[in-house]
Design a protein around this motif. Structure first.
Motif, PDB file in Angstrom:
ATOM      1  N   PHE A 124       0.858  -1.184   0.000  1.00 20.47           N
ATOM      2  CA  PHE A 124       0.000   0.000   0.000  1.00 20.47           C
ATOM      3  C   PHE A 124       0.891   1.229   0.000  1.00 20.47           C
ATOM      4  O   PHE A 124       1.663   1.449   0.941  1.00 20.47           O
ATOM      5  N   ALA A 125       0.824   2.022  -1.060  1.00 22.25           N
ATOM      6  CA  ALA A 125       1.668   3.206  -1.202  1.00 22.25           C
ATOM      7  C   ALA A 125       1.209   4.308  -0.254  1.00 22.25           C
ATOM      8  O   ALA A 125       0.017   4.616  -0.168  1.00 22.25           O
ATOM      9  N   LEU A 126       2.146   4.923   0.446  1.00 22.71           N
ATOM     10  CA  LEU A 126       1.854   6.011   1.374  1.00 22.71           C
ATOM     11  C   LEU A 126       1.926   7.340   0.630  1.00 22.71           C
ATOM     12  O   LEU A 126       2.955   7.654   0.013  1.00 22.71           O
ATOM     13  N   SER A 127       0.866   8.103   0.701  1.00 26.12           N
ATOM     14  CA  SER A 127       0.820   9.374  -0.020  1.00 26.12           C
ATOM     15  C   SER A 127       1.748  10.412   0.593  1.00 26.12           C
ATOM     16  O   SER A 127       2.153  11.369  -0.077  1.00 26.12           O
ATOM     17  N   ALA A 128       2.099  10.252   1.878  1.00 25.86           N
ATOM     18  CA  ALA A 128       2.933  11.248   2.553  1.00 25.86           C
ATOM     19  C   ALA A 128       4.366  11.263   2.027  1.00 25.86           C
ATOM     20  O   ALA A 128       5.026  12.305   2.037  1.00 25.86           O
ATOM     21  N   VAL A 129       4.865  10.096   1.579  1.00 26.67           N
ATOM     22  CA  VAL A 129       6.240  10.001   1.091  1.00 26.67           C
ATOM     23  C   VAL A 129       6.219   9.319  -0.267  1.00 26.67           C
ATOM     24  O   VAL A 129       5.837   8.157  -0.377  1.00 26.67           O
ATOM     25  N   SER A 130       6.634  10.026  -1.293  1.00 27.37           N
ATOM     26  CA  SER A 130       6.632   9.472  -2.643  1.00 27.37           C
ATOM     27  C   SER A 130       7.579   8.277  -2.740  1.00 27.37           C
ATOM     28  O   SER A 130       8.731   8.340  -2.315  1.00 27.37           O
ATOM     29  N   GLY A 131       7.078   7.169  -3.267  1.00 28.84           N
ATOM     30  CA  GLY A 131       7.888   5.976  -3.450  1.00 28.84           C
ATOM     31  C   GLY A 131       7.903   5.022  -2.288  1.00 28.84           C
ATOM     32  O   GLY A 131       8.462   3.929  -2.398  1.00 28.84           O
ATOM     33  N   LEU A 132       7.293   5.402  -1.147  1.00 34.65           N
ATOM     34  CA  LEU A 132       7.309   4.560   0.050  1.00 34.65           C
ATOM     35  C   LEU A 132       5.997   3.796   0.176  1.00 34.65           C
ATOM     36  O   LEU A 132       4.917   4.369   0.006  1.00 34.65           O
ATOM     37  N   ALA A 133       6.090   2.489   0.482  1.00 36.40           N
ATOM     38  CA  ALA A 133       4.897   1.652   0.597  1.00 36.40           C
ATOM     39  C   ALA A 133       5.015   0.705   1.784  1.00 36.40           C
ATOM     40  O   ALA A 133       6.121   0.260   2.135  1.00 36.40           O
ATOM     41  N   LEU A 134       3.876   0.420   2.407  1.00 26.45           N
ATOM     42  CA  LEU A 134       3.796  -0.611   3.428  1.00 26.45           C
ATOM     43  C   LEU A 134       3.747  -1.980   2.756  1.00 26.45           C
ATOM     44  O   LEU A 134       3.128  -2.145   1.702  1.00 26.45           O
ATOM     45  N   VAL A 135       4.379  -2.965   3.383  1.00 30.92           N
ATOM     46  CA  VAL A 135       4.403  -4.326   2.852  1.00 30.92           C
ATOM     47  C   VAL A 135       3.971  -5.284   3.960  1.00 30.92           C
ATOM     48  O   VAL A 135       4.403  -5.160   5.110  1.00 30.92           O
TER      49      VAL A 135
END
Length: 246
Positions: A124-135
């Protein structure tokens, strides 16, 4: 070899189906299309640590380091993922079999490890940090350990277990073609194994919208004790290519 290939394909298909069933409904409201990625890869791993089977224990040398290709009997690996802007799911399958011998003062030790590691999870991509996602997801380890002492007894045991894992993934493009991808996760939590940890870092080059190649480094450690003991670390460089489509 055919049995390994059949098991590899069966588990890969089941994991992919389960991941798709749970994740795709969550992304049903996304306006962007799904993009799919198929990645064959080679992980040239060094295995170090302690193993035991039927009460017979063995360890690699304290300074042991080798390219697994020198001792490899069988190998297969494949990664598949599907993503929209926010949601994604993936499956990964790795099958290996290798063996090595260690000369000691009192006796010689033969260690063998064979089996498969399967992963199925979601991102799930986090909108707060571009390119960062939860796995998050589950990792299945199906392994057989063989320990032989000369002079002395031999032992063999096999086991299969499932553990959850959670982590983060970060992807950053550099220009039009180059990119950096880093994923870290921890798992186990005493569910089946005592602990698991993984770190994968790679740099890639996109030749086109459909084809890219990459190289990097992967670290995986597992601490499991039951019918067998597998307290090992596998780490080493890897490389592969990815084919993408919509």
């Amino acid at each position: 070899m055919l049995q390994i290939a059949a098991s590899f394909a069966r588990h890969f298909a089941v994991a992919g189906t389960l991941a798709a069933v749970f994740v795709r409904p969550l992304a049903a409201d996304e306006t962007d299309a799904w993009r799919y990625r198929l990645t064959p890869y080679l992980w040239i791993a060094t295995l170090t640590g302690d193993l035991a089977a039927d009460g017979i224990e063995g360890s690699t040398d304290s300074d042991y380091s080798f390219w697994a290709l020198e001792n490899l009997e069988r190998y297969a690996s494949l990664h598949f993922e599907a993503r929209t802007t926010r949601w994604g799911w993936f499956v990964d399958a790795l099958a290996v079999e290798y063996q090595d011998e260690f000369d000691n003062v009192a006796f010689d030790t033969t260690l063998g490890v064979s089996g498969q590691i399967y992963e199925a999870g979601a991102t799930f991509a986090l909108s707060a940090v571009s390119g960062l996602a939860l796995v998050g997801g589950a990792r299945v380890v199906d392994v057989r350990v063989e320990v032989g002492l000369t002079p002395g007894p031999d032992g063999s045991a096999s086991d299969r277990w499932v553990d959850p894992f959670v982590g983060l993934q970060y992807t950053r493009p550099f220009g039009t073609h180059w990119y950096l991808d880093v994923r870290g996760d921890v798992g186990g939590f005493g569910v089946s194994s005592e602990s698991q940890a993984q770190l994968v870092a790679s740099a890639g080059y996109r030749f086109s919208d459909r084809l890219e190649a990459f190289g990097g480094y992967r670290f995986l450690t597992v601490d499991f004790e039951d019918a067998l003991v597998l307290d090992v670390t596998a780490e080493g460089p890897g490389l592969g290519f990815t084919w993408s489509w919509q």
